[in-house]
Design an enzyme around this catalytic site. Structure first.
Site, PDB file in Angstrom:
ATOM      1  CE  LYS A   1      -3.809  -2.368   2.292  1.00 12.89           C
ATOM      2  NZ  LYS A   1      -4.360  -2.836   3.563  1.00 12.89           N
TER       3      LYS A   1
ATOM      4  CD  GLN B   1      -3.138  -4.412   6.799  1.00  9.48           C
ATOM      5  OE1 GLN B   1      -3.030  -3.505   5.992  1.00  9.48           O
ATOM      6  NE2 GLN B   1      -3.848  -5.492   6.528  1.00  9.48           N
TER       7      GLN B   1
ATOM      8  CG  ASP C   1      -9.398   0.258   5.242  1.00  4.78           C
ATOM      9  OD1 ASP C   1      -9.210  -0.048   4.042  1.00  4.78           O
ATOM     10  OD2 ASP C   1      -8.640  -0.096   6.170  1.00  4.78           O
TER      11      ASP C   1
END
Ligand code: NAP
Length: 306
Positions: free
Chosen positions: A60, A104, A127
Site C-alpha cells: 500500500k 491494518q 477503508d
C-alpha cells in the site's frame, strides 16, 4: 499463464489490468490536485509483526508513493496499549497533511478493533469501516467511503456485465469488511441479493441460483463447479496461502479455479483479480478524501465517486 488460463482467456476478468488503468488515472488526478497545493496524504498504521500484514502495508505504501501521494508509515509493537493507539489516531485525525487513515487488521487481541476503527474520523476513513460510512452505504447514500474490496468487485462486475439490474447475486460470506458491504452495493445496483454463510442449509443450491457469485469465505478452493450456474460471473475474493511441494507455498482463492473455469461465464483469477483492485480503490478513496478536505478544488467529485 497456465494452460487453462490460455484456453479460457476470454473468460478471465483481469483485475490487475483494470487496477493498473485506475492507477494511471489516479496519478494524473493527483498531479492536477498537487498543482493546487494539495498532496493526498495516506497514513498506514501497522501494529505488531504479522508477516502478511507487513507485506500488505508495504504494498500500500509503495503504491501510494508511486501515485504521488504523501505516505505516513507508522509501525508500533504489539505491546502498544489501546489508549496509546487511540491517541495516535487522534493525532492523525488532527493533521492537515493526512487525508486518509488506514489501520491494518487484525490488531492484537488486547485491542478492540471496533473501538479503534470508530475513532478514525469518518472523513478520513478510506477503508470505509467506520459506522458512519457503513450506515451511509446501507442507506444507499453516495457521500460516504465504500470498503475497498467490495468496491473493487463492483467495478469489475460493471465493467464486464454493464447494467446489473435484475440479476440474481449470491454473496458467500457476511463479514463487515467484504460480504455485507458487497451485498449492499449489489442491492443498490438493483440486483436480487442473497447472502449465504456458515449456517446456510443448502449452500450449493443457493449458489447455483446466482448470475453473479461472489465468494468471500477464506476457505481455499471451497467453491467447486457444483456451486456454479452455467454462465455465471464468479468473483473470487479469497486470498489463501497453501503449501506446495517445493515449500514455497502459493496463493489460491476461495474458488477452485480449474474446476469452475469451463462452466463459469467469467471469473476473476487469484492472484491478479480482486487483490489489485482493493489497493487501487484504497488510493481512489484517499484521493477523494484529499479533494474533500480542500473542497474548493473539487470539480468532479461525483464522477470520481462513480
Ligand atoms: N482480495 C482482497 O483484497 C481481500 C480483502 C479482504 C479479504 N480477502 C479475503 O477474502 C476472504 C474473506 O475475508 P473476510 O474478511 O470476509 O473473512 P471472515 O471475516 O473470516 O468472514 C468469512 C465469512 O465466510 C463465511 N464462511 C466461512 N466458512 C464458510 C463455509 N464453510 N460455508 C459458508 N460460509 C462460510 C463466514 O460465515 P459466518 O458469518 O457464519 O461465520 C463469514 O461470514 C479471505 O480469504 C480473505 O483473505 C481478500
Amino acid at each position: 499463464m497456465s494452460d487453462l488460463k490460455t484456453k479460457y482467456a476470454g473468460k478471465i476478468i483481469d483485475g490487475k489490468a483494470f487496477a493498473d488503468n485506475m492507477q494511471l488515472q489516479i496519478a494524473k488526478d493527483t498531479a492536477a490536485l498537487k498543482q493546487s497545493g494539495v498532496t493526498p496524504g495516506l497514513a498506514v498504521v501497522l501494529v505488531g509483526d504479522n508477516p502478511a500484514s507487513a507485506a500488505y502495508v508495504r504494498n500500500k505504501k509503495a503504491t501510494a508513493e508511486k501515485l504521488g501521494f504523501y505516505s505516513v508509515d507508522i509501525e508500533k509493537p504489539t505491546t502498544i496499549t489501546q489508549q496509546e493507539l487511540l491517541t495516535l489516531i487522534d493525532d492523525l485525525n488532527a493533521r492537515d497533511d493526512v487525508h486518509g487513515i488506514l489501520v491494518q487488521l487484525p490488531l492484537p487481541k488486547h485491542i478492540n478493533e471496533e473501538t479503534i476503527l470508530g475513532r478514525i474520523s469518518p472523513n478520513k476513513d478510506v477503508d470505509g469501516f467506520h459506522d458512519v460510512n457503513a450506515g451511509k452505504l446501507a442507506k444507499g447514500k453516495k457521500d460516504g467511503f465504500v470498503p475497498c474490496t467490495p468496491l473493487g468487485c463492483l467495478l469489475l462486475l460493471k465493467d464486464r456485465l454493464g447494467d446489473l439490474s435484475g440479476k440474481k447475486a449470491v454473496v458467500v460470506g457476511r463479514s463487515n469488511i467484504v460480504g455485507a458491504p458487497m451485498a449492499n452495493l449489489l442491492r443498490h445496483e438493483n440486483c436480487t441479493v442473497t447472502v449465504v454463510h456458515s449456517k446456510t442449509l443448502d449452500l450449493a443450491m443457493e449458489c447455483r441460483s446466482a448470475d453473479i457469485l461472489v465468494a468471500a469465505i477464506g476457505k481455499p478452493r471451497f467453491i467447486t463447479r457444483e456451486f456454479v450456474k452455467p454462465g455465471a460471473t464468479v468473483i473470487d475474493v479469497g486470498i489463501n496461502r497453501i503449501e506446495t511441494q517445493d515449500g514455497k507455498g502459493r496463493l489460491v482463492g476461495d474458488v477452485d479455479f480449474d474446476d469452475v473455469i469451463d462452466i463459469a461465464g467469467a471469473i476473476t483469477p487469484v492472484p491478479g483479480g480482486v487483490g489489485p483492485m482493493t489497493i487501487a480503490c484504497l488510493m481512489r478513496n484517499t484521493l477523494i478524501a484529499a479533494r474533500g478536505a480542500n473542497y474548493s478544488t473539487v470539480t468532479d467529485l461525483a464522477k470520481l465517486r462513480g
